[in-house]
Scaffold this motif. Structure first.
Motif, mmCIF file in Angstrom:
data_model
loop_
_atom_site.group_PDB
_atom_site.id
_atom_site.type_symbol
_atom_site.label_atom_id
_atom_site.label_comp_id
_atom_site.label_asym_id
_atom_site.label_seq_id
_atom_site.Cartn_x
_atom_site.Cartn_y
_atom_site.Cartn_z
ATOM 1 N N VAL A 188 29.786 8.809 17.927
ATOM 2 C CA VAL A 188 29.443 9.759 16.868
ATOM 3 C C VAL A 188 27.949 9.656 16.562
ATOM 4 O O VAL A 188 27.443 8.574 16.268
ATOM 5 N N PRO A 189 27.215 10.786 16.596
ATOM 6 C CA PRO A 189 25.783 10.736 16.310
ATOM 7 C C PRO A 189 25.494 10.781 14.809
ATOM 8 O O PRO A 189 26.292 11.292 14.018
ATOM 9 N N TYR A 190 24.358 10.241 14.439
ATOM 10 C CA TYR A 190 23.812 10.432 13.094
ATOM 11 C C TYR A 190 22.297 10.435 13.210
ATOM 12 O O TYR A 190 21.737 10.074 14.254
ATOM 13 N N TYR A 191 21.628 10.856 12.153
ATOM 14 C CA TYR A 191 20.211 11.175 12.262
ATOM 15 C C TYR A 191 19.347 10.278 11.381
ATOM 16 O O TYR A 191 19.754 9.879 10.294
ATOM 17 N N VAL A 192 18.148 9.989 11.896
ATOM 18 C CA VAL A 192 17.147 9.222 11.168
ATOM 19 C C VAL A 192 15.953 10.135 10.929
ATOM 20 O O VAL A 192 15.413 10.725 11.877
ATOM 21 N N VAL A 193 15.562 10.251 9.668
ATOM 22 C CA VAL A 193 14.433 11.094 9.270
ATOM 23 C C VAL A 193 13.319 10.179 8.775
ATOM 24 O O VAL A 193 13.568 9.261 7.981
ATOM 25 N N GLU A 194 12.085 10.432 9.240
ATOM 26 C CA GLU A 194 10.979 9.558 8.868
ATOM 27 C C GLU A 194 9.696 10.364 8.748
ATOM 28 O O GLU A 194 9.470 11.326 9.484
ATOM 29 N N SER A 196 -0.672 10.686 2.122
ATOM 30 C CA SER A 196 -0.869 10.132 3.466
ATOM 31 C C SER A 196 -0.422 8.680 3.565
ATOM 32 O O SER A 196 -0.187 8.176 4.654
ATOM 33 N N LEU A 197 -0.315 7.969 2.432
ATOM 34 C CA LEU A 197 0.115 6.576 2.460
ATOM 35 C C LEU A 197 1.550 6.416 1.958
ATOM 36 O O LEU A 197 1.967 5.318 1.614
ATOM 37 N N SER A 198 2.282 7.501 1.921
ATOM 38 C CA SER A 198 3.678 7.432 1.503
ATOM 39 C C SER A 198 4.580 7.384 2.732
ATOM 40 O O SER A 198 4.285 7.993 3.756
ATOM 41 N N LEU A 199 5.666 6.662 2.602
ATOM 42 C CA LEU A 199 6.673 6.591 3.657
ATOM 43 C C LEU A 199 8.006 7.046 3.100
ATOM 44 O O LEU A 199 8.484 6.514 2.101
ATOM 45 N N PHE A 200 8.598 8.044 3.730
ATOM 46 C CA PHE A 200 9.965 8.452 3.422
ATOM 47 C C PHE A 200 10.802 8.217 4.665
ATOM 48 O O PHE A 200 10.445 8.655 5.768
ATOM 49 N N ARG A 201 11.899 7.513 4.499
ATOM 50 C CA ARG A 201 12.779 7.239 5.634
ATOM 51 C C ARG A 201 14.217 7.262 5.149
ATOM 52 O O ARG A 201 14.565 6.592 4.175
ATOM 53 N N THR A 202 15.043 8.054 5.816
ATOM 54 C CA THR A 202 16.462 8.060 5.483
ATOM 55 C C THR A 202 17.285 8.020 6.753
ATOM 56 O O THR A 202 16.943 8.658 7.756
ATOM 57 N N ILE A 203 18.347 7.229 6.721
ATOM 58 C CA ILE A 203 19.333 7.186 7.795
ATOM 59 C C ILE A 203 20.550 7.930 7.265
ATOM 60 O O ILE A 203 21.260 7.454 6.378
ATOM 61 N N CYS A 204 20.767 9.115 7.780
ATOM 62 C CA CYS A 204 21.798 10.011 7.241
ATOM 63 C C CYS A 204 23.191 9.540 7.650
ATOM 64 O O CYS A 204 23.372 8.954 8.714
ATOM 65 N N HIS A 205 24.169 9.836 6.806
ATOM 66 C CA HIS A 205 25.534 9.481 7.159
ATOM 67 C C HIS A 205 26.054 10.437 8.223
ATOM 68 O O HIS A 205 25.503 11.527 8.435
ATOM 69 N N VAL A 258 0.835 -1.191 0.000
ATOM 70 C CA VAL A 258 0.000 0.000 0.000
ATOM 71 C C VAL A 258 0.877 1.251 0.000
ATOM 72 O O VAL A 258 1.805 1.370 0.776
ATOM 73 N N GLY A 259 0.553 2.197 -0.875
ATOM 74 C CA GLY A 259 1.300 3.443 -0.904
ATOM 75 C C GLY A 259 2.675 3.286 -1.518
ATOM 76 O O GLY A 259 3.016 2.270 -2.118
ATOM 77 N N THR A 260 3.484 4.333 -1.354
ATOM 78 C CA THR A 260 4.834 4.381 -1.906
ATOM 79 C C THR A 260 5.837 4.461 -0.766
ATOM 80 O O THR A 260 5.674 5.263 0.157
ATOM 81 N N THR A 261 6.846 3.625 -0.827
ATOM 82 C CA THR A 261 7.906 3.613 0.171
ATOM 83 C C THR A 261 9.194 4.113 -0.473
ATOM 84 O O THR A 261 9.648 3.559 -1.470
ATOM 85 N N VAL A 262 9.764 5.171 0.099
ATOM 86 C CA VAL A 262 11.010 5.753 -0.406
ATOM 87 C C VAL A 262 12.009 5.721 0.738
ATOM 88 O O VAL A 262 11.798 6.368 1.771
ATOM 89 N N THR A 263 13.075 4.952 0.571
ATOM 90 C CA THR A 263 14.034 4.761 1.657
ATOM 91 C C THR A 263 15.462 4.980 1.172
ATOM 92 O O THR A 263 15.794 4.737 0.017
ATOM 93 N N SER A 264 16.288 5.436 2.093
ATOM 94 C CA SER A 264 17.710 5.622 1.814
ATOM 95 C C SER A 264 18.443 5.433 3.136
ATOM 96 O O SER A 264 18.491 6.357 3.956
ATOM 97 N N PRO A 265 18.961 4.234 3.420
ATOM 98 C CA PRO A 265 19.161 3.082 2.535
ATOM 99 C C PRO A 265 17.924 2.200 2.431
ATOM 100 O O PRO A 265 16.976 2.363 3.201
ATOM 101 N N PRO A 266 17.966 1.206 1.512
ATOM 102 C CA PRO A 266 16.875 0.243 1.455
ATOM 103 C C PRO A 266 16.934 -0.671 2.674
ATOM 104 O O PRO A 266 18.003 -0.926 3.222
ATOM 105 N N PRO A 267 15.776 -1.168 3.144
ATOM 106 C CA PRO A 267 15.776 -2.031 4.326
ATOM 107 C C PRO A 267 16.366 -3.400 4.041
ATOM 108 O O PRO A 267 16.420 -3.856 2.896
ATOM 109 N N SER A 268 16.849 -4.013 5.093
ATOM 110 C CA SER A 268 17.260 -5.432 5.086
ATOM 111 C C SER A 268 18.476 -5.729 4.220
ATOM 112 O O SER A 268 18.643 -6.859 3.770
ATOM 113 N N MET A 269 19.324 -4.744 3.989
ATOM 114 C CA MET A 269 20.517 -4.955 3.168
ATOM 115 C C MET A 269 21.801 -4.696 3.951
ATOM 116 O O MET A 269 22.877 -4.621 3.371
#
Length: 334
Positions: free
Chosen positions: A310-316, A114-123, A64-75
């Motif tokens: 060292v900290p890094y950020y997760v955006v969702e 409303s059904l889109s997911l954007f998630r990025t784990i920043c370097h 359902v919806g669109t999933t946009v991730t950076s990085p892709p999950p499970s890799m």
């Protein structure tokens, strides 16, 4: 600012010489594109012909919806996310470039549904995620351990370790074991041991051998497999290390292993570290990223290396219908 979608050759040309993760490398992205769920999309922000921002994402509409991730999950990609390259050292202009690129690339991806997911784990070099918060995305902080190896020698680094870690290394050095850099066969041994350990713990292990093999082979000199073997050549343990322009990454392996009652993994790490310090081929590497700082049971051991936290950020995304989108993400992750 102009936002363009790039191919891998254009991405290679636009990448900066420093300040990127190993998975920003085009070889790594090509391997992910072959094996990860979703389609690779490469966004570049340009001022004239000059690149000032980059963002690789993987887009999927499988559920359902669109999933946009950076990085892709499970890799097993610890971090990816945006790379911003301001041309001015002035803070005001650097903030403006980061803000403008974030706004423009989010608009280009058009993921406000409303059904889109954007998630990025920043370097970890991406230090200013505020534009994502201002765009009403959730922001959280995670951590890694990075051992600073710039302008240091082996004696200095060893002296900074805890006494227990120094003792572990000395004890292992007296064992009849060898630590060598091996090729794809060593990578397979590391993979199989890691997979078996996950299964013993009742945890899923989503990585295929074909993905691990292709990544190690494609990265070439930017990947090394360190293996410790007993006196009869038997495999005891190993670590697959990946290299960015700046850091070495403890990527896979390091499963607990003993010989004659003595742990051999600290010796593995020490060989990786001394190679960074002494091997001319690794002169560009100034840090060793030990990972594991977000897992409580691993911190007691990793902190013995006196590495920097060292900290890094997760955006969702945070929007109506995100329960469905997040369930989609978790399905992909499994």
């Amino acid at each position: 600012m102009q936002i363009e979608q790039l191919d891998l050759s254009e991405w290679r040309e636009a990448l900066p010489d420093t300040g990127i993760e190993v998975f920003h490398r085009p070889e790594a992205l090509a391997t992910l594109d072959d094996h990860a769920a979703g389609d690779l999309e490469l966004y570049g922000g340009f001022k004239g012909d000059e690149p000032i921002g980059l963002l690789p994402v993987f887009t999927s509409s499988k559920f359902v919806g669109t999933t946009v991730t950076s990085p892709p999950p499970s890799m097993n990609v610890p971090r990816l996310g945006p790379v911003v390259m301001p041309t001015s050292p002035k803070q005001r202009k650097r903030e403006r470039v980061n803000r403008d690129f974030t706004e423009e690339v989010l608009a280009e991806m058009d993921i406000d549904g409303s059904l889109s997911l954007f998630r990025t784990i920043c370097h970890s070099d991406y230090a200013d995620p505020r534009p994502y918060r201002w765009a009403e995305y959730d922001l959280s902080t995670q951590f890694t351990y990075v051992l600073d190896l710039a302008d240091r020698d082996a004696d200095d680094v060893l002296a900074s370790f805890s006494s227990g870690l120094r003792r572990d290394i000395r004890d292992a050095e007296d064992l009849p074991v060898t630590v060598e850099i091996e090729g794809i066969h060593g990578a397979r041994d590391v993979y199989e041991q890691t997979k078996a350990r996950y299964e013993e713990q009742g945890r899923g292990f989503p990585l295929s051998w074909e993905y691990v093999r292709d990544l190690v082979e494609t990265l070439g000199e930017h990947a090394r497999v360190y293996v410790v073997r007993g006196p009869e050549g038997e495999f005891l343990s190993g670590i697959t290390v990946l290299y960015s322009t700046d850091d070495a990454y403890f990527w896979q392996g390091g499963t607990r292993a003993d010989y004659d009652g003595t742990s051999v993994n600290s010796l593995l790490h020490w060989r990786i570290i001394t190679d960074i310090l002494e091997d001319p081929a690794l002169d560009h590497v100034t840090g060793y990223d030990l990972m594991g700082a977000n897992t409580k049971r691993l911190c007691k051991y990793k902190s013995k290396f006196a590495a920097d936290l060292v900290p890094y950020y997760v955006v969702e995304s945070d929007s109506i219908g995100m329960d469905v989108a997040k369930a989609t993400y978790q399905t992909l992750k499994r």
